[in-house]
Design a protein around this motif. Structure first.
Motif, mmCIF file in Angstrom:
data_model
loop_
_atom_site.group_PDB
_atom_site.id
_atom_site.type_symbol
_atom_site.label_atom_id
_atom_site.label_comp_id
_atom_site.label_asym_id
_atom_site.label_seq_id
_atom_site.Cartn_x
_atom_site.Cartn_y
_atom_site.Cartn_z
ATOM 1 N N TRP A 184 6.844 8.992 10.558
ATOM 2 C CA TRP A 184 5.765 8.821 11.392
ATOM 3 C C TRP A 184 4.276 8.972 11.096
ATOM 4 C CZ3 TRP A 184 8.574 11.484 16.044
ATOM 5 C CH2 TRP A 184 10.171 10.701 16.727
ATOM 6 N N VAL A 185 4.644 10.626 10.336
ATOM 7 C CA VAL A 185 3.031 10.545 9.959
ATOM 8 C C VAL A 185 2.529 9.979 8.740
ATOM 9 C CG1 VAL A 185 1.344 12.978 9.372
ATOM 10 C CG2 VAL A 185 3.410 12.901 10.717
ATOM 11 N N VAL A 186 3.589 9.983 7.498
ATOM 12 C CA VAL A 186 3.514 9.068 6.031
ATOM 13 C C VAL A 186 3.132 7.532 6.072
ATOM 14 C CG1 VAL A 186 4.370 8.107 4.461
ATOM 15 C CG2 VAL A 186 5.518 10.695 5.714
ATOM 16 N N ASP A 187 4.147 7.345 7.960
ATOM 17 C CA ASP A 187 3.991 5.652 7.841
ATOM 18 C C ASP A 187 2.157 5.584 8.525
ATOM 19 O OD1 ASP A 187 5.805 5.375 7.204
ATOM 20 O OD2 ASP A 187 6.255 4.954 9.330
ATOM 21 N N MET A 188 1.474 6.708 8.909
ATOM 22 C CA MET A 188 -0.249 6.842 9.812
ATOM 23 C C MET A 188 -0.974 6.648 8.562
ATOM 24 S SD MET A 188 -2.816 8.972 10.038
ATOM 25 C CE MET A 188 -1.120 10.462 10.714
ATOM 26 N N SER A 189 -0.315 7.713 7.295
ATOM 27 C CA SER A 189 -1.437 7.942 6.440
ATOM 28 C C SER A 189 -1.301 6.954 5.736
ATOM 29 C CB SER A 189 -0.594 9.214 5.331
ATOM 30 O OG SER A 189 0.488 9.060 4.501
ATOM 31 N N ALA A 190 -0.468 5.494 5.302
ATOM 32 C CA ALA A 190 -0.988 4.267 4.691
ATOM 33 C C ALA A 190 -2.221 3.813 5.626
ATOM 34 C CB ALA A 190 -0.006 3.787 5.041
ATOM 35 N N LEU A 191 -1.836 4.126 6.282
ATOM 36 C CA LEU A 191 -3.392 3.288 7.302
ATOM 37 C C LEU A 191 -4.807 3.822 6.443
ATOM 38 C CD1 LEU A 191 -4.382 1.754 9.307
ATOM 39 C CD2 LEU A 191 -4.789 3.310 10.666
ATOM 40 N N GLY A 192 -4.776 5.397 6.284
ATOM 41 C CA GLY A 192 -5.329 6.054 6.121
ATOM 42 C C GLY A 192 -6.220 6.232 4.282
ATOM 43 N N VAL A 193 -5.004 5.495 3.314
ATOM 44 C CA VAL A 193 -5.375 5.264 2.221
ATOM 45 C C VAL A 193 -5.432 3.849 1.418
ATOM 46 C CG1 VAL A 193 -3.978 5.046 -0.264
ATOM 47 C CG2 VAL A 193 -3.138 7.043 1.437
ATOM 48 N N PRO A 230 0.907 -1.551 -0.271
ATOM 49 C CA PRO A 230 0.271 -0.264 0.095
ATOM 50 C C PRO A 230 0.503 1.279 0.221
ATOM 51 C CG PRO A 230 -0.698 -1.356 1.615
ATOM 52 C CD PRO A 230 0.656 -2.528 1.242
ATOM 53 N N TRP A 231 2.070 1.165 0.484
ATOM 54 C CA TRP A 231 3.008 1.935 0.434
ATOM 55 C C TRP A 231 3.905 2.376 -0.711
ATOM 56 C CZ3 TRP A 231 7.474 2.033 0.247
ATOM 57 C CH2 TRP A 231 8.686 3.606 0.292
ATOM 58 N N ALA A 232 4.207 1.653 -1.226
ATOM 59 C CA ALA A 232 5.066 1.316 -2.338
ATOM 60 C C ALA A 232 4.040 1.791 -3.045
ATOM 61 C CB ALA A 232 5.708 0.140 -2.368
ATOM 62 N N TYR A 233 2.848 1.306 -3.432
ATOM 63 C CA TYR A 233 1.519 1.995 -4.431
ATOM 64 C C TYR A 233 0.722 2.993 -4.766
ATOM 65 C CZ TYR A 233 3.901 -2.175 -6.745
ATOM 66 O OH TYR A 233 4.442 -3.164 -7.045
ATOM 67 N N ILE A 234 1.051 3.930 -3.541
ATOM 68 C CA ILE A 234 0.571 4.538 -3.356
ATOM 69 C C ILE A 234 0.855 5.752 -4.436
ATOM 70 C CG2 ILE A 234 0.296 6.895 -1.588
ATOM 71 C CD1 ILE A 234 0.959 5.183 0.378
ATOM 72 N N GLY A 235 -0.097 6.526 -4.910
ATOM 73 C CA GLY A 235 -0.545 7.159 -6.137
ATOM 74 C C GLY A 235 -1.091 6.986 -7.584
ATOM 75 N N PHE A 236 -1.475 5.420 -7.810
ATOM 76 C CA PHE A 236 -2.211 4.936 -8.813
ATOM 77 C C PHE A 236 -3.612 5.863 -8.315
ATOM 78 C CE2 PHE A 236 -3.918 1.552 -5.831
ATOM 79 C CZ PHE A 236 -4.852 1.195 -6.666
ATOM 80 N N ASP A 237 -4.050 5.512 -7.201
ATOM 81 C CA ASP A 237 -5.825 6.263 -6.998
ATOM 82 C C ASP A 237 -5.318 7.940 -7.341
ATOM 83 O OD1 ASP A 237 -3.096 5.655 -4.445
ATOM 84 O OD2 ASP A 237 -4.699 6.548 -3.580
#
Length: 497
Positions: free
Chosen positions: A366-375, A217-224
């Motif tokens: 820390w914030v970016v890791d947490m944001s993976a949960l939101g995505v 989910p972190w690696a491919y965030i962006g196709f969305d």
């Protein structure tokens, strides 16, 4: 009914592909290969990212189905509203907003990080303080802030200019990675035997692959980001799925090539044991010297710029959709008088991210890791709502399915998307799983949840007071099926009233 601001249809298919592909490839593809090798070994990494891409493509079926149904900006925010009503839309939009804005800030800090490696005498000037073990310098803050301001200006001046720039960056990115990989393969000191062992010893192939799938989910965030641009498509929305697939295939190839280029130059376990801060650069420099590092840095810069540009676009479009729906202040829903771009959302993203470089990269992670949960939550919403668009057969005519289209294969793929999203979510929140969030990320998550709850309570009466017909018009526009909103959504709206 008040006039609805609408974005101009200027985006071409290859520009949208570039938005998705470029956003999915960032600094990690060039900086983290040695870390990934230590987790799973070369084959484990490649298989893990390939499976992750397949799972993202399955989730992409749901996105493309909703893009065809709702060719409007807002992505998960608009889909959550369509299927479950305004309150779920707020939740989804709140999580996505932080995710997109945080990744803009992360890419800007990555540009400063590259400067620390390549031009330390310039970037590491003016020591300020340390946060979470990260030394903050005036030079890196200036680099990050200038890059943020430049891309804000590019995006304000028009979607065409930013999308064309994105396409050029992506061609340079993929071309640079391909050239680097070929160069490492043909180098006299390179050998495929350096890729042995194929999996991390003592871990096992299944566990190794699972560890990489957990970060998909972190690696491919962006196709969305594609649905965020749907309102600006200057082509049929039916092409969205093909664009999603091509973008994810290119992303998976890029990740695989950087791993091969890293692992083939020397025995990968030696590279792991060396403990270099930037292992890939060390291996490339050993093979080709400064020229190799320049080529690697060029590809990395392209990856950073595509992330900056792509997430500026998606963040501003999401904020525009929420402002147009009056969930956020109405100013967010206005377009620039001359350029017809959501300039308030762009300027807000700029203002918010300008503070990020002062907190240091470790705190930002820390914030970016947490944001993976939101995505991931947005993925789940999208797949669930798309699942309800279809039914298995004509015999299935339950009340909440009576307007659905008979499409058993699509419904099955949407169901797989639901399960994949749920699996990704569990990998992030279940203790002991490979992707479990760190303690600082959990703290950042609860802070963001608290802010969201406070904002919702302040805006609750206003959001509740907007008539359903007006909100349908503002979020969903005038597409032909807007009156066919789901029965579940109607029930929730009526209950809340």
């Amino acid at each position: 009914m008040e006039e609805r601001q609408q974005l101009k249809k200027t985006l071409k298919p290859h520009w949208v592909w570039a938005i998705a592909f470029g956003s999915a490839i960032g600094w990690g593809a060039f900086v983290l290969p040695v870390d990934w090798l230590s987790m799973a070994g070369p084959l484990g990494v490649i298989i893990g990212f390939s499976i992750g891409a397949v799972l993202m493509i399955i989730i992409g079926v749901s996105f493309s189905s909703l893009i065809e149904k709702l060719p409007v900006t807002g992505g998960g925010f608009a889909y959550a509203y369509y299927g479950l009503g305004r309150y779920h839309a707020f939740i989804c939009g709140w999580f996505l907003t932080l995710g997109y804005v945080a990744i803009v800030a992360l890419n800007a800090s990555a540009l400063a990080l590259l400067g620390k490696f390549v031009l330390p005498s310039i970037v590491e000037r003016g020591y300020m303080y340390s946060i979470a073990g990260w030394e903050v310098y005036t030079g890196e803050v200036i680099v990050a802030c200038v890059s943020l301001a430049v891309f804000a200006l590019v995006n304000i001046r028009g979607a065409s200019s930013s999308a064309f720039s994105q396409f050029v960056f992506c061609i340079c990115l993929f071309g640079g990675v391909t050239l680097l990989t070929i160069a490492m393969i043909v180098h006299p000191t390179s050998s495929f035997s350096n890729l042995q062992p194929l999996f991390q010893p003592g871990v096992g192939s299944i566990a190794s692959i699972a560890a990489i799938i957990a970060i998909a989910p972190w690696a491919y965030i962006g196709f969305d980001n594609i649905p965020q641009a749907a309102e600006e498509f200057n082509f049929s929305p039916k092409k969205a799925f093909r664009i999603i697939v091509i973008a994810l295939v290119f992303a998976a190839l890029t990740y695989s090539m950087t791993v091969i280029a890293t692992g083939i130059g020397q025995p990968w376990m030696e590279a792991v044991q060396a403990g270099s801060v930037w292992g890939t650069a060390m291996i490339v420099e050993n093979a080709y010297g400064t020229i190799g590092v320049i080529l690697l840095s060029f590809a990395l810069i392209m990856g950073i710029l595509t992330g900056l540009n792509g997430f500026y676009m998606s963040a501003s479009r999401l904020l525009f959709a929420m402002g147009r729906a009056k969930v956020l202040p109405a100013a967010f829903g206005k377009l620039h008088r001359s350029h017809k771009t959501p300039h308030v959302g762009i300027l807000f993203t700029l203002a918010f991210t300008l503070f990020a470089p002062f907190f240091g990269r470790e705190a930002l992670l820390w914030v970016v890791d947490m944001s993976a949960l939101g995505v991931t939550i947005a993925y789940f919403y999208t797949c669930y709502i798309a699942y309800r668009l279809f039914k298995w057969s004509d015999n299935n005519d339950k009340r909440n399915n009576k307007r659905a289209t008979v499409a058993p294969r699509r419904k099955f793929l949407c169901l797989l998307g639901i399960l994949s999203s749920a699996g990704f979510l569990l990998l992030l929140i279940v203790p002991g799983s490979p992707g479990f969030l760190s303690t600082p990320s959990w703290i950042a998550l609860f802070v963001w949840l608290g802010l969201g709850a406070l904002f919702f309570l302040v805006k609750f009466k206003h959001i509740r007071a907007i008539p359903k017909a007006e909100m349908d018009h503002l979020i969903l526009g005038d597409f032909k099926d807007k009156e066919e909103t789901s029965d579940m959504r109607d029930d929730l709206e009526n209950a809340s009233s």
